[in-house]
Design a protein around this motif. Structure first.
Motif, PDB file in Angstrom:
ATOM      1  N   VAL A   1      35.075  34.350  83.296  1.00 28.12           N
ATOM      2  CA  VAL A   1      34.448  33.126  82.782  1.00 28.12           C
ATOM      3  C   VAL A   1      33.299  33.410  81.820  1.00 28.12           C
ATOM      4  N   GLY A   2      33.036  34.681  81.555  1.00 31.86           N
ATOM      5  CA  GLY A   2      32.031  35.014  80.564  1.00 31.86           C
ATOM      6  C   GLY A   2      31.866  36.510  80.476  1.00 31.86           C
ATOM      7  N   ARG A   3      31.658  37.009  79.241  1.00 28.44           N
ATOM      8  CA  ARG A   3      31.454  38.435  79.092  1.00 28.44           C
ATOM      9  C   ARG A   3      30.657  38.710  77.839  1.00 28.44           C
ATOM     10  N   GLY A   4      29.660  39.604  77.948  1.00 26.43           N
ATOM     11  CA  GLY A   4      28.819  39.899  76.807  1.00 26.43           C
ATOM     12  C   GLY A   4      28.939  41.310  76.292  1.00 26.43           C
ATOM     13  N   ILE A   5      29.706  42.167  76.968  1.00 27.12           N
ATOM     14  CA  ILE A   5      29.859  43.541  76.503  1.00 27.12           C
ATOM     15  C   ILE A   5      31.197  43.681  75.794  1.00 27.12           C
ATOM     16  N   THR A   6      31.333  44.737  75.008  1.00 26.69           N
ATOM     17  CA  THR A   6      32.523  44.902  74.189  1.00 26.69           C
ATOM     18  C   THR A   6      33.733  45.288  75.029  1.00 26.69           C
ATOM     19  N   ALA A   7      34.921  45.074  74.451  1.00 20.12           N
ATOM     20  CA  ALA A   7      36.150  45.476  75.132  1.00 20.12           C
ATOM     21  C   ALA A   7      36.190  46.985  75.320  1.00 20.12           C
ATOM     22  N   GLN A   8      35.640  47.729  74.354  1.00 17.21           N
ATOM     23  CA  GLN A   8      35.632  49.191  74.462  1.00 17.21           C
ATOM     24  C   GLN A   8      34.788  49.636  75.663  1.00 17.21           C
ATOM     25  N   ALA A   9      33.627  48.996  75.831  1.00 15.28           N
ATOM     26  CA  ALA A   9      32.780  49.337  76.967  1.00 15.28           C
ATOM     27  C   ALA A   9      33.454  48.965  78.275  1.00 15.28           C
ATOM     28  N   THR A  10      34.154  47.855  78.262  1.00 20.00           N
ATOM     29  CA  THR A  10      34.868  47.418  79.467  1.00 20.00           C
ATOM     30  C   THR A  10      35.946  48.415  79.852  1.00 20.00           C
ATOM     31  N   ALA A  11      36.745  48.818  78.865  1.00 17.15           N
ATOM     32  CA  ALA A  11      37.819  49.773  79.135  1.00 17.15           C
ATOM     33  C   ALA A  11      37.255  51.103  79.610  1.00 17.15           C
ATOM     34  N   CYS A  12      36.170  51.518  78.997  1.00 19.95           N
ATOM     35  CA  CYS A  12      35.545  52.778  79.372  1.00 19.95           C
ATOM     36  C   CYS A  12      35.057  52.734  80.817  1.00 19.95           C
ATOM     37  N   TYR A  13      34.418  51.654  81.164  1.00 16.93           N
ATOM     38  CA  TYR A  13      33.886  51.518  82.510  1.00 16.93           C
ATOM     39  C   TYR A  13      35.015  51.434  83.532  1.00 16.93           C
TER      40      TYR A  13
END
Length: 399
Positions: free
Chosen positions: A75-87
């Motif tokens: 329902v909300g996200r402020g970080i990049t997709a790259q950071a998400t995938a990395c994490y």
């Protein structure tokens, strides 16, 4: 209640305002942005779906899924997709903040909430914290984090997992900010859940809204809780007319209207058809969601549709369709027209100069031919016929 939280609640039903309200809420807590706002069953589901969140970064993708399926909702996200995938793929198991959060989750009572921050980590985690920060956080512009969650919500999608980030690496979040985040967390969770349900319902009736706008009849669509999901342009135009005060009240929802409207709503939820008189020459006809399927519309929205018939404009056209569909005699069609215009069989008999017994016999035949049992069902049937008729119906209009 803090103003930022009030603004978040005010943006629940507004997709454009929601992202801005989340950002403003993060600022009010001393953060710079919202990192994650996810509704999920439990932390394990959150971990399992991490890669999917990166592959589908648009929250709207997840909001379209019905919440009853148990799928999570971003329902909300402020970080990049790259950071998400990395994490999601490399760093979660190295993150001491996640370990601390899971410890708090295990300790939280049912219905409880928990909040952890980088600064609150025990000394044993500091080395891992420094390594994690050097390898991941600073690379993606992330400073201090505050991560929280709820536990034990009744709804499968009702547990919120949320994080707020500071992009600068300074003193971090204060104890007062942490306490406030924990104190407000349940209210934030409810706002996020309502936002999810509102957007999901709108997505599931988007085709219905397009259809409704192409109808010449006024039409209202309510969800099963009595919330108005859509009223087409004709319904709004009728509501603006001075004599239709009752219709304007109805737009607030049938459960807010009088007892007759509440009874009709309950009848509609049970799958029954029916109608009710509204002042100003309107007939309100209730349709079930099953009727909408018969209109050739494939949709997944549970709810009911109410059609507004204007006696002065729609009665003659409705009777013409019914006469053709049910092979009515001229006398039966004339009686049906009188009924559609709000007259009684006695009114019809007086106007035609015939005995009431004759009018009642014609009424019995009319009900028999249409397979209805009373006048209310008959009027509702004719209203559906106007929508379903091949000549005047929806499929031809949409085409």
């Amino acid at each position: 209640m803090h103003q930022a939280l009030m603004d978040l609640w005010g943006a629940v039903a507004d997709e454009q305002r929601w992202a801005h309200a989340l950002h403003a809420y993060a600022l009010s807590l001393g953060g710079d942005q919202v990192g994650w706002f996810v509704l999920a069953r439990d932390p394990q589901q959150l971990v399992e779906q991490g890669a999917n969140f990166a592959a589908h970064p648009d929250p709207e993708y997840w909001l379209h899924r019905p919440s009853t399926s148990g799928m999570p909702a971003l329902v909300g996200r402020g970080i990049t997709a790259q950071a998400t995938a990395c994490y999601a793929t490399r760093y979660r198991e190295q993150d001491p903040l996640w370990d601390a959060a899971m410890e708090r989750y295990a300790q939280a009572p049912r219905g409880g909430v928990w909040v952890v921050t980088d600064e609150a980590l025990p000394p044993s985690h500091r080395r891992r914290s420094a390594a994690f920060h050097n390898e991941f956080l600073s690379r993606h512009g992330i400073g201090t984090r505050m991560f929280g969650g709820s536990r034990g919500a009744h709804h499968p999608g009702g547990n919120l997992f949320a994080s707020v980030y500071r992009l600068r690496n300074d003193e971090g979040f204060t104890p007062a900010q942490v306490r406030r985040f924990q104190r407000e967390f349940n209210a934030v969770r409810h706002a996020a859940f309502l936002h999810r349900e509102t957007v999901a319902l709108r997505a599931r009736v988007s085709g219905l809204e397009t259809l409704m706008e192409r109808l010449s009849l006024g039409m209202l669509f309510f969800d099963t809780g009595g919330r108005l999901l859509h009223a087409n342009a004709r319904a709004h135009a009728l509501a603006q007319q001075r004599e239709h005060t009752s219709l304007r009240k109805l737009l607030a929802g049938p459960l807010q209207a009088d007892a007759a409207m509440r009874a009709l709503f309950a009848q509609s939820l049970r799958g029954g058809s029916g109608c009710a008189e509204l002042p100003g020459g309107l007939v309100l006809v209730a349709l079930s969601a099953g009727d909408l399927t018969g209109m050739g519309l494939s949709h997944g929205a549970p709810g009911i549709a109410w059609v507004l018939l204007e006696r002065s404009l729609d009665a003659a056209a409705a009777v013409a369709l019914a006469r053709q569909a049910y092979h009515l005699s001229p006398a039966e069609a004339a009686l049906l027209l009188a009924l559609m215009r709000g007259q009684t069989p006695q009114d019809f008999a007086d106007a035609r100069g015939v005995r009431i017994r004759t009018a009642r016999t014609q009424m019995s035949t009319l009900l028999l031919k249409t397979r209805t049992q009373r006048q209310q069902e008959l009027v509702a049937l004719v209203a559906r016929l106007m929508l379903l008729s091949p000549g005047e119906g929806v499929q031809q209009q949409v085409a």
